[in-house]
Design an enzyme around this catalytic site. Sequence first.
Site, PDB file in Angstrom:
ATOM      1  CD  GLU A   1      -3.265  -0.840   1.944  1.00  0.00           C
ATOM      2  OE1 GLU A   1      -3.387   0.224   2.545  1.00  0.00           O
ATOM      3  OE2 GLU A   1      -4.063  -1.775   2.045  1.00  0.00           O
TER       4      GLU A   1
HETATM    5  C1  LIG Z   1       3.102  -9.444   0.543  1.00  0.00           C
HETATM    6  C2  LIG Z   1       2.672  -8.463  -0.476  1.00  0.00           C
HETATM    7  C3  LIG Z   1       1.315  -8.295  -0.752  1.00  0.00           C
HETATM    8  C4  LIG Z   1       0.903  -7.433  -1.758  1.00  0.00           C
HETATM    9  N1  LIG Z   1      -0.418  -7.384  -2.110  1.00  0.00           N
HETATM   10  C5  LIG Z   1      -0.782  -6.702  -3.234  1.00  0.00           C
HETATM   11  C6  LIG Z   1      -2.109  -6.793  -3.751  1.00  0.00           C
HETATM   12  O1  LIG Z   1      -2.978  -7.442  -3.173  1.00  0.00           O
HETATM   13  N2  LIG Z   1      -2.391  -6.144  -4.905  1.00  0.00           N
HETATM   14  C7  LIG Z   1      -1.462  -5.406  -5.573  1.00  0.00           C
HETATM   15  O2  LIG Z   1      -1.772  -4.882  -6.608  1.00  0.00           O
HETATM   16  N3  LIG Z   1      -0.205  -5.284  -5.102  1.00  0.00           N
HETATM   17  C8  LIG Z   1       0.171  -5.918  -3.960  1.00  0.00           C
HETATM   18  N4  LIG Z   1       1.447  -5.836  -3.490  1.00  0.00           N
HETATM   19  C9  LIG Z   1       2.399  -4.992  -4.184  1.00  0.00           C
HETATM   20  C10 LIG Z   1       2.889  -3.808  -3.399  1.00  0.00           C
HETATM   21  O3  LIG Z   1       1.928  -2.808  -3.345  1.00  0.00           O
HETATM   22  C11 LIG Z   1       4.198  -3.383  -4.039  1.00  0.00           C
HETATM   23  O4  LIG Z   1       5.148  -4.337  -3.623  1.00  0.00           O
HETATM   24  C12 LIG Z   1       4.614  -2.005  -3.707  1.00  0.00           C
HETATM   25  O5  LIG Z   1       3.796  -1.104  -4.389  1.00  0.00           O
HETATM   26  C13 LIG Z   1       6.060  -1.717  -4.077  1.00  0.00           C
HETATM   27  O6  LIG Z   1       6.380  -2.146  -5.360  1.00  0.00           O
HETATM   28  P1  LIG Z   1       7.692  -3.034  -5.598  1.00  0.00           P
HETATM   29  O7  LIG Z   1       7.688  -4.133  -4.619  1.00  0.00           O
HETATM   30  O8  LIG Z   1       7.748  -3.370  -7.023  1.00  0.00           O
HETATM   31  O9  LIG Z   1       8.891  -2.083  -5.200  1.00  0.00           O
HETATM   32  P2  LIG Z   1       9.574  -0.942  -6.115  1.00  0.00           P
HETATM   33  O10 LIG Z   1       8.518  -0.113  -6.740  1.00  0.00           O
HETATM   34  O11 LIG Z   1      10.576  -1.569  -6.977  1.00  0.00           O
HETATM   35  O12 LIG Z   1      10.268  -0.049  -5.013  1.00  0.00           O
HETATM   36  C14 LIG Z   1      11.538  -0.380  -4.452  1.00  0.00           C
HETATM   37  C15 LIG Z   1      11.945   0.717  -3.471  1.00  0.00           C
HETATM   38  O13 LIG Z   1      12.048   1.963  -4.153  1.00  0.00           O
HETATM   39  C16 LIG Z   1      11.309   2.947  -3.455  1.00  0.00           C
HETATM   40  N5  LIG Z   1      10.784   3.918  -4.415  1.00  0.00           N
HETATM   41  C17 LIG Z   1      10.160   3.702  -5.590  1.00  0.00           C
HETATM   42  N6  LIG Z   1       9.851   4.861  -6.177  1.00  0.00           N
HETATM   43  C18 LIG Z   1      10.267   5.842  -5.361  1.00  0.00           C
HETATM   44  C19 LIG Z   1      10.223   7.266  -5.378  1.00  0.00           C
HETATM   45  N7  LIG Z   1       9.687   7.944  -6.389  1.00  0.00           N
HETATM   46  N8  LIG Z   1      10.776   7.945  -4.354  1.00  0.00           N
HETATM   47  C20 LIG Z   1      11.340   7.294  -3.322  1.00  0.00           C
HETATM   48  N9  LIG Z   1      11.399   5.960  -3.243  1.00  0.00           N
HETATM   49  C21 LIG Z   1      10.877   5.253  -4.246  1.00  0.00           C
HETATM   50  C22 LIG Z   1      10.209   2.190  -2.752  1.00  0.00           C
HETATM   51  O14 LIG Z   1       9.761   2.915  -1.620  1.00  0.00           O
HETATM   52  C23 LIG Z   1      10.923   0.909  -2.359  1.00  0.00           C
HETATM   53  O15 LIG Z   1      11.606   1.121  -1.160  1.00  0.00           O
HETATM   54  C24 LIG Z   1       1.866  -6.671  -2.457  1.00  0.00           C
HETATM   55  C25 LIG Z   1       3.214  -6.804  -2.155  1.00  0.00           C
HETATM   56  C26 LIG Z   1       3.624  -7.690  -1.184  1.00  0.00           C
HETATM   57  C27 LIG Z   1       5.078  -7.837  -0.913  1.00  0.00           C
END
Ligand SMILES: Cc1cc2nc3c(=O)[nH]c(=O)nc-3n(C[C@H](O)[C@H](O)[C@H](O)COP(=O)(O)OP(=O)(O)OC[C@H]3O[C@@H](n4cnc5c(N)ncnc54)[C@H](O)[C@@H]3O)c2cc1C
Length: 824
Positions: A501
Amino acid sequence: MSAVLPFLVLLLVVAVAAYHRWSLAVFTAVAGAGLVLVGLTGVAPVATIVAGSLLAVVALPLLITPIRQNLITAPLLKFYTKILPPLSETEKTALEAGTVGFEGELFSGAPKWADLLAQPKPTLTAEEQAFLDGPVEEVCKMTNDWETTHVHADLEPQVWDYLKKNKFFGMIIPKEYGGLGFSALAHHKVIQKLASISATLSSTVGVPNSLGPAELLLHYGTEDQKRHYLPRLADGREIPCFALTGPTAGSDATSLPDFGIVCEGDWNGAKVLGVKLTFDKRYITLAPVATVIGLAFRLYDPNKLLGDDADRGITLALIPRETPGLSVGRRHFPLNCTFMNGPLHGKEMFLPLSQLIGGEEYIGHGWRMLVECLSVGRAITLPSTSSGAAKLAAAATGAYSRIRKQFGLSIGRFEGVEEALARIAGNTYAAAALSQATAAAVDRGEKPAVPSAIAKYHATEMAREVGKDAMDVHGGKGVILGPSNYLGRGWQAAPISITVEGANIMTRSLMIFGQGAIRCHPWVLKEMQAATHPDPAVRLREFDTNLFGHIGFAISNAVRSLWMGMTFAAFGSAPGDDYTKRFYRRLNRYSANLALVADTSMLTLGGKLKFKEKLSGRLGDVLSQLYIASAMLKRYEDEGRPASEQPLLAWAFHDSVFKIENALSGALRNYPIRPVGWLLWLLVFPFGRRAQAPSDRLGRRAAALLMSPSDARDRLVSGVFLTPCENNPAGRVNAALAKVILAEPVERKFMKAVKGGEIAALDYAAQLAEAVQKGLITGEERAQLEELRRLTWDAISVDDFDHEDLVAASLYRGAKSGDTRRAA
Ligand SMILES: Cc1cc2nc3c(=O)[nH]c(=O)nc-3n(C[C@H](O)[C@H](O)[C@H](O)COP(=O)(O)OP(=O)(O)OC[C@H]3O[C@@H](n4cnc5c(N)ncnc54)[C@H](O)[C@@H]3O)c2cc1C
């Protein structure tokens, strides 16, 4: 000397007017009257005339509207439109979604505390309370987190059935559609309690009640969609999930590559207009068991079957699980937490237009729909999960610190452990106040976009901090996993809450201040809207009003910052009692500081500000801590100003303001334009930084509160599952606390006799027998010590296993775990 008198009078009136935010007309009248009085004394006639002329030259053109608008506002408007940073569609959507509540006051530099304190105390209905005491308590008793996570890798079938039968998945669905129709407060309390026994349980219940098919259908669904899906979602006939994230679109979800092409296809034996979908999603909670999948994708209409646009934008659909072409069922394994989570794929699978959420009318509005609904779920699921986990850890760790003895003392008596306990107590108090405040905002009808981001980020971070301290205090007991461990899985799961989220780094550095600055600022958004108004006359008039409102606001915040910095915010009216008045005054000061620095940053950095994430992260911290401190003060008032809670409030408050000064100081020391940073430093910290971290004395009182039963302790940990039953080792440790304390004097007497050589036996049972026989303790006291021994062993025991029980493959073959507990 007398020649400076008129200028001093002028300066004084400027300062008072700015501090109290008088209008320009009132200021001019009072300043004019002051100068007339000085003139009448005849002390410095020439200087008085010069000061009066100065006042006239500055104030009169500003007071005469046509002169002000044409000579001053018009050129400034031209300049402003040139430097106004262009807002992307995504940013515009984010800014337009949601409402502004008390966080707007925190940005005002002079918060109206009466508004906060007038908000009704959050209360549950009798029906909601009965649900918490009945089905929620019951499902907590049924859930064995060890069996769930280690043996079944899923909630047990009877738990799933119970959740469905009792409509846990329909808390946000109104009664008319078969749901429970609960308030946000009740929803918060349910998730908080479930999280205290099992993260798998709270996630499984949290997701259907958060942003997903039910919430989206309630707001945008067609009547047919609502009537079909909502009753089925409420009683668990349908299990939903919502799929937004994919391998290349994580935090930047709008970049999703998943697409649908408008075309004709077969649906239930008929040819209908629909969408052919191709998508690749991952991390989707509940996907492996979902029967209806909410999907976000970009819709294309290359053959213009729906209109002139080929690219129709982000659109949302509901996919029944049995739809041909959908691949679902495999699982991810998120940090040993076994709630259902997995990938989803679709290749050229066909859906009719009737499966688009809201039908054709909402094609292309998917992002706005998501952002509009996001704040409500985000205000509850993760903040409540975090406060539940923190409360449970606080209750168990406080009790454990008293029960566990080393070097002849309860470990909580050692100053090092005491420090950790104080942090646990303070952070739990803050997280609980914060999560309840955002739920209450939802119940007031707000869509708390900024508070929900604050709550998501800070409650999850505080829970992680509490988890870390609780693990450290428990030593090996926290590390060895098994049915007796009530901390390890939660500790493992903490990064999940941090990531989902809106991952925390991005939430802190981009969203909280980025959205807060524009959305909560009393003038900025209005200025931006005025500057782009299509009618030139309205544009000039509205921009003029907002610009001069903004200038007055900025001057006022500079004066207020300087004055309150010089006087250490010791004066001024404030609500609260004798204990909390000074707290409100300090928040007034930091509110003015935030408004001043935020304004200056927007003015000097313009569009570049959003790329200065370190600055915006720090300013976000200031706003967040102001919000958290306000939530704590409100809680204190709602609870009837209990003196017994003061150590917790004071610890958490000092921690908050220490963080505020850290953030402000970091922002100013590293300010991108150095001279501006120096000037701001003078206005914000005229006598340097003064806030201190909570004192050791305060820490001792907060820590002591965790280690003895009291009404303040009960309130701190209230609302979590503490029933001392077989599946709840934390509840047992907590329940032992009172009995352990009662037995302490007898234990001291007995140990003194052992150490003094009055008892010769070595074995504990024999020692007790000898003590009774020699009249050192009574038979009743012996029973008390035996009970103490039993409770202590129960608290400190850990599990061990046969090798086969730890081999995943053997579990897969159906090996039983048996009774794994052993005495330590
Ligand atoms: C257990 C689990 C359950 C989930 N459930 C759902 C679900 O039900 N439905 C769904 O759609 N998604 C779900 N997600 C997805 C979740 O919302 C994403 O993992 C999250 O949005 C982050 O995306 P990412 O993991 O690809 O990280 P990335 O986007 O690759 O981010 C990596 C890091 O970079 C940082 N970052 C990225 N952009 C910026 C910025 N502009 N400025 C500063 N920092 C930045 C982030 O904060 C993070 O620390 C789930 C994820 C997990 C792990």
